[in-house]
Design a protein around this motif. Sequence first.
Motif, mmCIF file in Angstrom:
data_model
loop_
_atom_site.group_PDB
_atom_site.id
_atom_site.type_symbol
_atom_site.label_atom_id
_atom_site.label_comp_id
_atom_site.label_asym_id
_atom_site.label_seq_id
_atom_site.Cartn_x
_atom_site.Cartn_y
_atom_site.Cartn_z
ATOM 1 N N PHE A 1 0.829 -1.199 0.000
ATOM 2 C CA PHE A 1 0.000 0.000 0.000
ATOM 3 C C PHE A 1 0.866 1.253 0.000
ATOM 4 C CE2 PHE A 1 -2.319 -3.343 2.288
ATOM 5 C CZ PHE A 1 -3.464 -3.421 1.504
ATOM 6 N N ALA A 2 0.526 2.190 -0.865
ATOM 7 C CA ALA A 2 1.216 3.475 -0.896
ATOM 8 C C ALA A 2 0.894 4.253 0.381
ATOM 9 C CB ALA A 2 0.776 4.279 -2.114
ATOM 10 N N PRO A 3 1.818 5.090 0.852
ATOM 11 C CA PRO A 3 1.560 5.848 2.081
ATOM 12 C C PRO A 3 0.271 6.656 2.043
ATOM 13 C CG PRO A 3 3.877 5.997 1.522
ATOM 14 C CD PRO A 3 3.208 5.286 0.381
ATOM 15 N N ARG A 4 -0.081 7.228 0.884
ATOM 16 C CA ARG A 4 -1.310 8.041 0.838
ATOM 17 C C ARG A 4 -2.542 7.185 1.082
ATOM 18 N NH1 ARG A 4 -4.048 8.399 -4.257
ATOM 19 N NH2 ARG A 4 -3.160 6.999 -5.814
ATOM 20 N N HIS A 5 -2.505 5.895 0.684
ATOM 21 C CA HIS A 5 -3.640 5.019 0.938
ATOM 22 C C HIS A 5 -3.735 4.662 2.413
ATOM 23 C CE1 HIS A 5 -3.270 3.790 -3.554
ATOM 24 N NE2 HIS A 5 -4.181 4.741 -3.399
ATOM 25 N N VAL A 6 -2.590 4.473 3.058
ATOM 26 C CA VAL A 6 -2.592 4.209 4.495
ATOM 27 C C VAL A 6 -3.110 5.435 5.243
ATOM 28 C CG1 VAL A 6 -1.183 3.588 6.488
ATOM 29 C CG2 VAL A 6 -0.686 2.585 4.254
ATOM 30 N N LEU A 7 -2.690 6.617 4.813
ATOM 31 C CA LEU A 7 -3.181 7.853 5.435
ATOM 32 C C LEU A 7 -4.691 7.995 5.245
ATOM 33 C CD1 LEU A 7 -0.305 10.296 4.453
ATOM 34 C CD2 LEU A 7 -0.928 9.606 6.768
ATOM 35 N N ALA A 8 -5.181 7.662 4.063
ATOM 36 C CA ALA A 8 -6.624 7.743 3.816
ATOM 37 C C ALA A 8 -7.384 6.820 4.760
ATOM 38 C CB ALA A 8 -6.923 7.390 2.360
ATOM 39 N N LEU A 9 -6.867 5.610 4.966
ATOM 40 C CA LEU A 9 -7.492 4.678 5.906
ATOM 41 C C LEU A 9 -7.466 5.237 7.326
ATOM 42 C CD1 LEU A 9 -8.667 1.898 6.649
ATOM 43 C CD2 LEU A 9 -6.309 1.046 6.813
ATOM 44 N N ALA A 10 -6.359 5.849 7.710
ATOM 45 C CA ALA A 10 -6.245 6.430 9.045
ATOM 46 C C ALA A 10 -7.276 7.533 9.256
ATOM 47 C CB ALA A 10 -4.828 6.981 9.254
ATOM 48 N N ALA B 1 -10.163 7.967 7.592
ATOM 49 C CA ALA B 1 -11.522 7.415 7.563
ATOM 50 C C ALA B 1 -11.867 6.756 8.902
ATOM 51 C CB ALA B 1 -11.655 6.409 6.423
ATOM 52 N N SER B 2 -10.935 5.983 9.451
ATOM 53 C CA SER B 2 -11.198 5.323 10.731
ATOM 54 C C SER B 2 -11.293 6.339 11.868
ATOM 55 C CB SER B 2 -10.106 4.305 11.028
ATOM 56 O OG SER B 2 -8.846 4.929 11.178
ATOM 57 N N SER B 3 -10.528 7.429 11.766
ATOM 58 C CA SER B 3 -10.604 8.478 12.784
ATOM 59 C C SER B 3 -11.960 9.172 12.745
ATOM 60 C CB SER B 3 -9.487 9.500 12.571
ATOM 61 O OG SER B 3 -8.218 8.895 12.705
ATOM 62 N N LEU C 1 -14.747 7.785 11.950
ATOM 63 C CA LEU C 1 -15.649 6.852 12.626
ATOM 64 C C LEU C 1 -15.467 6.916 14.141
ATOM 65 C CD1 LEU C 1 -17.657 4.470 12.467
ATOM 66 C CD2 LEU C 1 -15.669 2.945 12.259
ATOM 67 N N ARG C 2 -14.223 7.016 14.576
ATOM 68 C CA ARG C 2 -13.933 7.067 16.009
ATOM 69 C C ARG C 2 -14.523 8.304 16.667
ATOM 70 N NH1 ARG C 2 -7.821 7.773 18.441
ATOM 71 N NH2 ARG C 2 -8.300 7.338 20.648
ATOM 72 N N TRP C 3 -14.306 9.471 16.074
ATOM 73 C CA TRP C 3 -14.825 10.710 16.670
ATOM 74 C C TRP C 3 -16.353 10.737 16.629
ATOM 75 C CZ3 TRP C 3 -10.674 10.704 18.761
ATOM 76 C CH2 TRP C 3 -9.430 10.958 18.192
ATOM 77 N N ALA C 4 -16.941 10.190 15.560
ATOM 78 C CA ALA C 4 -18.397 10.127 15.492
ATOM 79 C C ALA C 4 -18.946 9.259 16.618
ATOM 80 C CB ALA C 4 -18.836 9.579 14.133
ATOM 81 N N GLY C 5 -18.262 8.143 16.907
ATOM 82 C CA GLY C 5 -18.686 7.300 18.015
ATOM 83 C C GLY C 5 -18.598 8.010 19.348
ATOM 84 N N MET C 6 -17.516 8.770 19.568
ATOM 85 C CA MET C 6 -17.367 9.502 20.819
ATOM 86 C C MET C 6 -18.386 10.624 20.936
ATOM 87 S SD MET C 6 -13.202 9.604 21.372
ATOM 88 C CE MET C 6 -13.377 10.329 23.003
ATOM 89 N N ALA C 7 -18.869 11.124 19.807
ATOM 90 C CA ALA C 7 -19.896 12.169 19.829
ATOM 91 C C ALA C 7 -21.247 11.627 20.276
ATOM 92 C CB ALA C 7 -20.034 12.795 18.445
ATOM 93 N N LEU C 8 -21.407 10.302 20.218
ATOM 94 C CA LEU C 8 -22.719 9.703 20.486
ATOM 95 C C LEU C 8 -22.782 8.945 21.806
ATOM 96 C CD1 LEU C 8 -23.433 8.309 16.890
ATOM 97 C CD2 LEU C 8 -24.430 10.350 17.949
ATOM 98 N N THR C 9 -21.703 8.911 22.571
ATOM 99 C CA THR C 9 -21.703 8.074 23.775
ATOM 100 C C THR C 9 -21.288 8.840 25.022
ATOM 101 O OG1 THR C 9 -20.937 5.974 24.695
ATOM 102 C CG2 THR C 9 -19.305 7.311 23.549
ATOM 103 N N ALA D 1 -11.233 2.962 21.600
ATOM 104 C CA ALA D 1 -9.824 3.313 21.733
ATOM 105 C C ALA D 1 -8.897 2.583 20.760
ATOM 106 C CB ALA D 1 -9.364 3.092 23.175
ATOM 107 N N PRO D 2 -9.135 1.298 20.431
ATOM 108 C CA PRO D 2 -8.210 0.628 19.504
ATOM 109 C C PRO D 2 -8.095 1.280 18.136
ATOM 110 C CG PRO D 2 -9.460 -1.008 20.708
ATOM 111 C CD PRO D 2 -10.057 0.328 21.055
ATOM 112 N N LEU D 3 -9.074 2.091 17.751
ATOM 113 C CA LEU D 3 -8.947 2.809 16.483
ATOM 114 C C LEU D 3 -7.785 3.797 16.509
ATOM 115 C CD1 LEU D 3 -12.705 3.480 15.563
ATOM 116 C CD2 LEU D 3 -11.097 1.930 14.420
ATOM 117 N N HIS D 4 -7.253 4.047 17.706
ATOM 118 C CA HIS D 4 -6.080 4.926 17.801
ATOM 119 C C HIS D 4 -4.883 4.328 17.072
ATOM 120 C CE1 HIS D 4 -3.855 8.249 19.602
ATOM 121 N NE2 HIS D 4 -2.865 7.402 19.834
ATOM 122 N N GLY D 5 -4.888 3.013 16.915
ATOM 123 C CA GLY D 5 -3.817 2.381 16.140
ATOM 124 C C GLY D 5 -3.721 2.942 14.742
#
Length: 404
Positions: free
Chosen positions: A265-274, A276-278, A280-288, A298-302
């Motif tokens: 995977f090219a670095p830009r694709h890894v960054l895009a995944l990071a 996108a998952s972030s 999702l993480r912040w949206a979850g914290m906004a709802l709980t 918390a594991p999404l911090h990886g």
Amino acid sequence: MPSQHPAAGRLSLAGFYFFYYAAVGIVLPFLPAYLKSLSLSTTQVGLLLAINPLVSLLAPPLWGHLADRTGRASRILTVLASGAVLAFSLLLLAREFPALVASLVTYAFFVTSFTPLIDSLALHHVARAGGSYAHLRLFGSLGFIASSVGFGLLVTRVDRITVITALGLLALLLAWSFTLRDTPASGDVRPHPLAGVKLLRHRDFRWMLSATCLHWMACAPYHGTLSIHVTALGLSPAVVGVTAGAGVVAEVVVMALYPRLAARFAPRHVLALAFASSALRWAGMALTSSAGVLVGLAPLHGLTFGAFYVASVAFLARRVPPELRASGQALFAAVTFGMGGLVGYAGSGAAYDWLGGHRLFAVAAGLELVALFLVLQASPPGEPEVRPSRGAVEGPGPLPQEAP
């Protein structure tokens, strides 16, 4: 200076990462709550947290150029560690807002340049002796886990012990810095003072920095207000430590696996995944308001930090000449952690008072989606991306340069 054995070099670098991020494991999650305990407003806490990124706009490029110019990054790190210990000790005396500003400005002048310089030393070591940058960097994550989880479980309230513990870890870091050695440079290269800034002429470099800057803005509510948010929800300080620790465990896993994934995977694709998952993480914290859900996210911090950081270093390694490595890392730090952190910390501190924690995290999720769009503009389809040699981040060999 005599050459250091590769195994000793790896130990020196791994130990420095461990002690530095162990100190960060106290300062990052717990210092905001300590500052709040001094009867400061959340807005004032946000302004104090914005000092580090503000200073990051200037200090890392200066120290980074000095490291490239002299070839003595290891000794400059010792100077920085000495200054950081002395400056952080001033927090034992400072309790009013003006004194806290003076203490944290002085501290930031030294501490904000640690990561660019140690990363440049690690990349030089990997290029010369082999191994993996990601595997060296994960020792920093282990240090963060040990300190943040241990501190969170042992204390019942966040008070002056926060400063004392972090100060002790910084003193250990200073002592360990004397084990570091510089990799001998090939030739007598004397970079121009503005050589690092000229890296911005590359379009892909600009897209990447724009995206990482925005990502770090979106991370500011988590880094700057998590302990405040958890306290406001009526939850235990242990939730802060366990949440931070669980996130960094995932970060270690990601960094350990990254060398295997980098070839695919090219670095830009890894960054895009990071990004996108972030989102999702912040949206979850906004709802709980649940401790269990906060820890579960918390594991999404990886991906939020682990994948983001090593992919950013890989991106830079493809595009920055070896003689400008410290300057390139410093420019990344200035734009991402300096500009992004300045706007993020100052803005999230004020926005927390205005919006509250849940809505603030919802805004962060939206920012991540914009960062996702921006990073995908780098190296668009039709333009071949330069593949790194194993020495770039994953193993031995010379670091390639992107054609201008």
